[in-house]
Design a protein around this motif. Structure first.
Motif, mmCIF file in Angstrom:
data_model
loop_
_atom_site.group_PDB
_atom_site.id
_atom_site.type_symbol
_atom_site.label_atom_id
_atom_site.label_comp_id
_atom_site.label_asym_id
_atom_site.label_seq_id
_atom_site.Cartn_x
_atom_site.Cartn_y
_atom_site.Cartn_z
ATOM 1 N N ASP A 1 0.974 -1.658 -3.825
ATOM 2 C CA ASP A 1 1.878 -0.666 -3.239
ATOM 3 C C ASP A 1 1.266 -0.037 -1.991
ATOM 4 O OD1 ASP A 1 3.716 -1.129 -5.234
ATOM 5 O OD2 ASP A 1 3.074 0.558 -6.482
ATOM 6 N N SER A 2 -0.016 0.320 -2.072
ATOM 7 C CA SER A 2 -0.669 0.911 -0.904
ATOM 8 C C SER A 2 -0.784 -0.107 0.223
ATOM 9 C CB SER A 2 -2.060 1.429 -1.286
ATOM 10 O OG SER A 2 -2.893 0.369 -1.735
ATOM 11 N N GLY A 3 -0.962 -1.362 -0.137
ATOM 12 C CA GLY A 3 -1.043 -2.403 0.871
ATOM 13 C C GLY A 3 0.272 -2.613 1.592
ATOM 14 N N ARG A 4 1.376 -2.585 0.857
ATOM 15 C CA ARG A 4 2.677 -2.746 1.495
ATOM 16 C C ARG A 4 2.923 -1.625 2.494
ATOM 17 N NH1 ARG A 4 3.860 -5.021 -3.524
ATOM 18 N NH2 ARG A 4 4.203 -3.011 -4.537
ATOM 19 N N THR A 5 2.564 -0.395 2.107
ATOM 20 C CA THR A 5 2.744 0.746 3.015
ATOM 21 C C THR A 5 1.855 0.611 4.243
ATOM 22 O OG1 THR A 5 3.300 2.209 1.168
ATOM 23 C CG2 THR A 5 2.575 3.251 3.211
ATOM 24 N N LEU B 1 0.388 -2.117 5.573
ATOM 25 C CA LEU B 1 0.734 -3.240 6.435
ATOM 26 C C LEU B 1 1.998 -2.947 7.236
ATOM 27 C CD1 LEU B 1 -0.027 -6.139 3.938
ATOM 28 C CD2 LEU B 1 -1.292 -5.613 6.043
ATOM 29 N N GLN B 2 2.918 -2.216 6.641
ATOM 30 C CA GLN B 2 4.133 -1.833 7.358
ATOM 31 C C GLN B 2 3.807 -0.848 8.484
ATOM 32 O OE1 GLN B 2 7.325 -2.602 7.488
ATOM 33 N NE2 GLN B 2 7.791 -0.915 8.880
ATOM 34 N N GLN B 3 2.981 0.143 8.188
ATOM 35 C CA GLN B 3 2.630 1.142 9.200
ATOM 36 C C GLN B 3 1.744 0.573 10.300
ATOM 37 O OE1 GLN B 3 0.864 4.264 6.830
ATOM 38 N NE2 GLN B 3 2.844 5.151 6.267
ATOM 39 N N LEU B 4 0.833 -0.319 9.921
ATOM 40 C CA LEU B 4 -0.139 -0.832 10.877
ATOM 41 C C LEU B 4 0.447 -1.895 11.793
ATOM 42 C CD1 LEU B 4 -3.165 -0.539 11.592
ATOM 43 C CD2 LEU B 4 -3.630 -2.398 9.986
ATOM 44 N N TRP B 5 1.184 -2.839 11.222
ATOM 45 C CA TRP B 5 1.657 -3.979 12.005
ATOM 46 C C TRP B 5 3.160 -4.246 11.866
ATOM 47 C CZ3 TRP B 5 -3.157 -6.086 9.495
ATOM 48 C CH2 TRP B 5 -4.234 -6.088 10.407
ATOM 49 N N GLY B 6 3.857 -3.462 11.078
ATOM 50 C CA GLY B 6 5.260 -3.749 10.864
ATOM 51 C C GLY B 6 5.474 -4.973 10.016
ATOM 52 N N VAL B 7 4.490 -5.310 9.165
ATOM 53 C CA VAL B 7 4.586 -6.492 8.293
ATOM 54 C C VAL B 7 5.228 -6.090 6.975
ATOM 55 C CG1 VAL B 7 3.263 -8.167 6.968
ATOM 56 C CG2 VAL B 7 2.626 -7.661 9.336
ATOM 57 N N HIS B 8 6.345 -6.742 6.641
ATOM 58 C CA HIS B 8 7.043 -6.462 5.386
ATOM 59 C C HIS B 8 6.568 -7.467 4.329
ATOM 60 C CE1 HIS B 8 9.993 -3.711 7.254
ATOM 61 N NE2 HIS B 8 9.912 -4.535 8.270
ATOM 62 N N THR B 9 6.181 -6.977 3.175
ATOM 63 C CA THR B 9 5.783 -7.845 2.073
ATOM 64 C C THR B 9 6.622 -7.477 0.845
ATOM 65 O OG1 THR B 9 4.010 -6.311 1.475
ATOM 66 C CG2 THR B 9 3.432 -8.143 2.894
ATOM 67 N N VAL C 1 -9.153 -6.239 4.188
ATOM 68 C CA VAL C 1 -7.897 -6.067 3.454
ATOM 69 C C VAL C 1 -8.164 -6.007 1.946
ATOM 70 C CG1 VAL C 1 -5.753 -7.250 2.814
ATOM 71 C CG2 VAL C 1 -6.407 -7.066 5.219
ATOM 72 N N LEU C 2 -9.029 -6.882 1.450
ATOM 73 C CA LEU C 2 -9.339 -6.887 0.019
ATOM 74 C C LEU C 2 -10.134 -5.650 -0.381
ATOM 75 C CD1 LEU C 2 -10.251 -10.654 -0.494
ATOM 76 C CD2 LEU C 2 -8.186 -9.497 -1.278
ATOM 77 N N ASP C 3 -11.125 -5.269 0.416
ATOM 78 C CA ASP C 3 -11.934 -4.087 0.103
ATOM 79 C C ASP C 3 -11.106 -2.801 0.168
ATOM 80 O OD1 ASP C 3 -14.101 -5.708 -0.250
ATOM 81 O OD2 ASP C 3 -15.086 -5.193 1.646
ATOM 82 N N SER C 4 -10.072 -2.797 1.001
ATOM 83 C CA SER C 4 -9.200 -1.621 1.114
ATOM 84 C C SER C 4 -8.228 -1.519 -0.053
ATOM 85 C CB SER C 4 -8.414 -1.677 2.431
ATOM 86 O OG SER C 4 -9.273 -1.655 3.553
ATOM 87 N N GLY C 5 -8.177 -2.577 -0.892
ATOM 88 C CA GLY C 5 -7.260 -2.564 -2.025
ATOM 89 C C GLY C 5 -5.826 -2.860 -1.650
ATOM 90 N N TRP C 6 -5.610 -3.428 -0.466
ATOM 91 C CA TRP C 6 -4.251 -3.741 -0.035
ATOM 92 C C TRP C 6 -3.729 -5.016 -0.696
ATOM 93 C CZ3 TRP C 6 -4.676 -2.833 5.996
ATOM 94 C CH2 TRP C 6 -4.976 -1.490 6.210
ATOM 95 N N ILE D 1 0.579 -11.486 9.634
ATOM 96 C CA ILE D 1 -0.439 -10.641 10.263
ATOM 97 C C ILE D 1 -0.878 -11.252 11.594
ATOM 98 C CG2 ILE D 1 -2.816 -9.822 10.064
ATOM 99 C CD1 ILE D 1 -2.316 -9.369 7.100
ATOM 100 N N THR D 2 -1.050 -12.573 11.621
ATOM 101 C CA THR D 2 -1.415 -13.253 12.867
ATOM 102 C C THR D 2 -0.357 -13.033 13.930
ATOM 103 O OG1 THR D 2 -2.666 -14.947 11.666
ATOM 104 C CG2 THR D 2 -1.932 -15.495 13.891
ATOM 105 N N ASP D 3 0.921 -13.152 13.552
ATOM 106 C CA ASP D 3 2.013 -12.922 14.499
ATOM 107 C C ASP D 3 2.002 -11.482 15.000
ATOM 108 O OD1 ASP D 3 2.817 -15.526 14.120
ATOM 109 O OD2 ASP D 3 4.436 -15.023 12.726
ATOM 110 N N ALA D 4 1.754 -10.538 14.086
ATOM 111 C CA ALA D 4 1.752 -9.122 14.469
ATOM 112 C C ALA D 4 0.592 -8.806 15.402
ATOM 113 C CB ALA D 4 1.684 -8.243 13.224
ATOM 114 N N MET D 5 -0.569 -9.396 15.145
ATOM 115 C CA MET D 5 -1.718 -9.173 16.026
ATOM 116 C C MET D 5 -1.450 -9.740 17.418
ATOM 117 S SD MET D 5 -4.938 -9.978 13.468
ATOM 118 C CE MET D 5 -6.156 -9.588 14.733
#
Length: 235
Positions: free
Chosen positions: A219-223, A225-233, A200-205, A133-137
């Motif tokens: 599952d919602s967090g993976r989606t 994070l991918q859409q927001l920053w292109g972060v794959h988990t 991130v925690l309050d959003s349930g990601w 996330i730091t790298d993506a930001m």
């Protein structure tokens, strides 16, 4: 101004607090930003309650921990964010290298892997997820690492647009680099890192795994994070 010898003596006393494996393990456990009872820390470190009490007394007297009593229980936690940063930085410096002995059990191996993937470091995100996330930001212009860690104007606007409140004042820096002990590179700390972790925690990601620091991406967090920053988990 204290004499150089006074500084040396104070540094030696501080180092001595973490020179014992049990006290070090207690401080690492408290990086989860929760208050623990003396009994919980005794069980976590595998020592007798009386021994845990002796260690905790030294850590409190040395200023690394604070304590309060509630009923019969004694609760302790890290003194502040600066103390957490000190413990995490020392853990990164002391982290075993690639040639270290493998985990002794499958359970230990899974626990270590979970911490490496995603965890909290006091009140911000760490592990592979925190660094990604730091790298993506940084890549998207929200964070500037060229002259230290600083949110850009675009970054400040992004926090505001997403309803993530940032304190207007305070002694703690808005953004700060924290060396990640598993990734061996920095992740975002400071008040911005704490606010982002809460969001991130309050959003349930992400959800906590058991009672420790490890996090698991939903599952919602993976989606998201991918859409927001292109972060794959990993699933």
């Amino acid at each position: 101004m204290p004499a150089p010898d006074d500084h040396a003596a104070a540094l030696a006393r501080l180092a001595g607090l973490l020179a014992d494996p049990t006290r070090a393990a207690m401080c690492l456990a408290l990086l989860d930003h929760r208050a623990w009872t003396a009994g919980e820390l005794a069980r976590h470190t595998g020592v007798a309650p009386s021994t845990a009490t002796e260690h905790l007394t030294r850590l409190v007297q040395g200023g690394l921990l604070t304590q309060h009593h509630q009923g019969r229980h004694r609760y302790v936690r890290l003194a502040d964010a600066a103390t957490a940063h000190l413990v995490e930085s020392l853990a990164a410096r002391a982290a075993p290298g690639p040639a270290a002995a493998p985990a002794r059990t499958l359970r230990q191996d899974r626990a270590t892997g979970a911490l490496a993937r995603a965890r909290t470091c006091y009140d911000h995100l760490a592990g592979h997820l925190g660094c990604a996330i730091t790298d993506a930001m940084t890549r998207t212009g929200l964070l500037d690492q060229d002259t230290g860690f600083a949110l850009t104007q675009t970054g400040l606007a992004w926090f505001d647009e997403h309803g993530i409140a940032l304190p207007k004042s305070g002694r703690r820096p808005l953004a700060r680099a924290c060396l990640d002990w598993t990734e061996r590179r920095p992740h975002l700390a400071g008040t911005a890192g704490a606010a982002l972790c809460t969001w991130v925690l309050d959003s349930g990601w992400c959800v906590r795994v058991g009672s420790g620091r490890a996090l698991q991406t939903t599952d919602s967090g993976r989606t998201a994070l991918q859409q927001l920053w292109g972060v794959h988990t990993p699933a």
